[in-house]
Design a protein around this motif. Structure first.
Motif, PDB file in Angstrom:
ATOM      1  N   SER A  67       0.858  -1.187   0.000  1.00 31.03           N
ATOM      2  CA  SER A  67       0.000   0.000   0.000  1.00 31.03           C
ATOM      3  C   SER A  67       0.894   1.238   0.000  1.00 31.03           C
ATOM      4  CB  SER A  67      -0.900   0.009   1.239  1.00 31.03           C
ATOM      5  OG  SER A  67      -0.120   0.252   2.398  1.00 31.03           O
ATOM      6  N   ALA A  68       0.301   2.390  -0.300  1.00 29.92           N
ATOM      7  CA  ALA A  68       1.061   3.646  -0.293  1.00 29.92           C
ATOM      8  C   ALA A  68       1.666   3.897   1.081  1.00 29.92           C
ATOM      9  CB  ALA A  68       0.161   4.808  -0.707  1.00 29.92           C
ATOM     10  N   ASP A  69       0.925   3.575   2.140  1.00 26.10           N
ATOM     11  CA  ASP A  69       1.425   3.768   3.502  1.00 26.10           C
ATOM     12  C   ASP A  69       2.608   2.853   3.792  1.00 26.10           C
ATOM     13  OD1 ASP A  69       1.164   5.099   6.092  1.00 26.10           O
ATOM     14  OD2 ASP A  69       0.571   3.110   6.838  1.00 26.10           O
ATOM     15  N   GLU A  70       2.530   1.610   3.337  1.00 23.49           N
ATOM     16  CA  GLU A  70       3.640   0.671   3.544  1.00 23.49           C
ATOM     17  C   GLU A  70       4.897   1.129   2.803  1.00 23.49           C
ATOM     18  OE1 GLU A  70       1.406  -3.609   4.190  1.00 23.49           O
ATOM     19  OE2 GLU A  70       1.466  -2.768   2.171  1.00 23.49           O
ATOM     20  N   VAL A  71       4.712   1.674   1.607  1.00 24.49           N
ATOM     21  CA  VAL A  71       5.848   2.195   0.845  1.00 24.49           C
ATOM     22  C   VAL A  71       6.477   3.362   1.597  1.00 24.49           C
ATOM     23  CG1 VAL A  71       6.557   3.357  -1.278  1.00 24.49           C
ATOM     24  CG2 VAL A  71       4.988   1.416  -1.394  1.00 24.49           C
ATOM     25  N   CYS A  72       5.650   4.262   2.129  1.00 21.98           N
ATOM     26  CA  CYS A  72       6.157   5.410   2.898  1.00 21.98           C
ATOM     27  C   CYS A  72       6.943   4.943   4.119  1.00 21.98           C
ATOM     28  CB  CYS A  72       5.010   6.315   3.333  1.00 21.98           C
ATOM     29  SG  CYS A  72       4.292   7.248   1.973  1.00 21.98           S
ATOM     30  N   GLN A  73       6.463   3.905   4.784  1.00 19.91           N
ATOM     31  CA  GLN A  73       7.184   3.367   5.939  1.00 19.91           C
ATOM     32  C   GLN A  73       8.553   2.832   5.525  1.00 19.91           C
ATOM     33  OE1 GLN A  73       4.665   0.473   7.861  1.00 19.91           O
ATOM     34  NE2 GLN A  73       3.057   1.963   8.280  1.00 19.91           N
ATOM     35  N   GLN A  74       8.617   2.167   4.376  1.00 29.24           N
ATOM     36  CA  GLN A  74       9.903   1.648   3.900  1.00 29.24           C
ATOM     37  C   GLN A  74      10.844   2.793   3.538  1.00 29.24           C
ATOM     38  OE1 GLN A  74      10.441  -1.549   1.332  1.00 29.24           O
ATOM     39  NE2 GLN A  74       8.857  -2.805   2.255  1.00 29.24           N
ATOM     40  N   VAL A  75      10.313   3.837   2.896  1.00 25.45           N
ATOM     41  CA  VAL A  75      11.134   5.006   2.552  1.00 25.45           C
ATOM     42  C   VAL A  75      11.716   5.604   3.827  1.00 25.45           C
ATOM     43  CG1 VAL A  75      11.057   7.387   1.694  1.00 25.45           C
ATOM     44  CG2 VAL A  75       9.973   5.554   0.378  1.00 25.45           C
ATOM     45  N   GLU A  76      10.857   5.816   4.820  1.00 26.16           N
ATOM     46  CA  GLU A  76      11.303   6.421   6.078  1.00 26.16           C
ATOM     47  C   GLU A  76      12.367   5.567   6.764  1.00 26.16           C
ATOM     48  OE1 GLU A  76       7.616   7.066   8.160  1.00 26.16           O
ATOM     49  OE2 GLU A  76       7.099   8.748   6.858  1.00 26.16           O
ATOM     50  N   SER A  77      12.203   4.254   6.779  1.00 19.44           N
ATOM     51  CA  SER A  77      13.174   3.394   7.451  1.00 19.44           C
ATOM     52  C   SER A  77      14.509   3.363   6.724  1.00 19.44           C
ATOM     53  CB  SER A  77      12.623   1.979   7.617  1.00 19.44           C
ATOM     54  OG  SER A  77      12.552   1.319   6.382  1.00 19.44           O
ATOM     55  N   ARG A  78      14.504   3.462   5.422  1.00 17.78           N
ATOM     56  CA  ARG A  78      15.759   3.413   4.662  1.00 17.78           C
ATOM     57  C   ARG A  78      16.491   4.735   4.648  1.00 17.78           C
ATOM     58  NH1 ARG A  78      14.698  -0.799  -0.250  1.00 17.78           N
ATOM     59  NH2 ARG A  78      13.479  -2.257   1.011  1.00 17.78           N
ATOM     60  N   ILE A  79      15.773   5.824   4.781  1.00 17.93           N
ATOM     61  CA  ILE A  79      16.422   7.145   4.773  1.00 17.93           C
ATOM     62  C   ILE A  79      16.994   7.491   6.139  1.00 17.93           C
ATOM     63  CG2 ILE A  79      15.918   9.617   4.602  1.00 17.93           C
ATOM     64  CD1 ILE A  79      14.253   8.995   2.187  1.00 17.93           C
ATOM     65  N   LYS A  80      16.422   6.972   7.199  1.00 18.05           N
ATOM     66  CA  LYS A  80      16.828   7.339   8.557  1.00 18.05           C
ATOM     67  C   LYS A  80      18.020   6.576   9.103  1.00 18.05           C
ATOM     68  CE  LYS A  80      12.431   9.173   9.964  1.00 18.05           C
ATOM     69  NZ  LYS A  80      11.308   9.126  10.863  1.00 18.05           N
ATOM     70  N   HIS A  81      18.718   5.806   8.280  1.00 15.20           N
ATOM     71  CA  HIS A  81      19.884   5.068   8.808  1.00 15.20           C
ATOM     72  C   HIS A  81      21.170   5.700   8.435  1.00 15.20           C
ATOM     73  CE1 HIS A  81      19.573   3.574   4.739  1.00 15.20           C
ATOM     74  NE2 HIS A  81      20.684   2.905   4.849  1.00 15.20           N
TER      75      HIS A  81
END
Length: 81
Positions: A67-81
């Motif tokens: 879902s769009a929300d799941e994609v956003c969660q993945q983006v956030e987790s990959r950018i914050k490391h």
């Protein structure tokens, strides 16, 4: 704010990321991905042989089945490391 490239067919993902304040660029051709911190693709054109040149240094997220929300969660987790 990180720059996120999104394949043009994923309009719902683009809107969700824009609502969260991300700088979103529509990926119409390979050169559009340059300068992006992360790219979101449909995964429909995945390279089965695993042989491809990457045009970005950031993560590539395959949105197929998410879902769009799941994609956003993945983006956030990959950018914050």
């Amino acid at each position: 704010m990180p720059k996120i490239g999104v394949e043009e067919s994923l309009t719902n993902v683009m809107q969700e990321l824009q609502n969260k304040g991300y700088d979103v660029v529509q990926l119409k051709q390979e050169s559009d991905a340059k300068g992006c911190d992360c790219c979101v693709v449909t995964g429909l054109d995945s390279n089965v042989m695993g042989m491809a040149d990457t045009s970005i240094q950031g993560s590539v997220i395959e949105a197929n089945g998410l879902s769009a929300d799941e994609v956003c969660q993945q983006v956030e987790s990959r950018i914050k490391h």
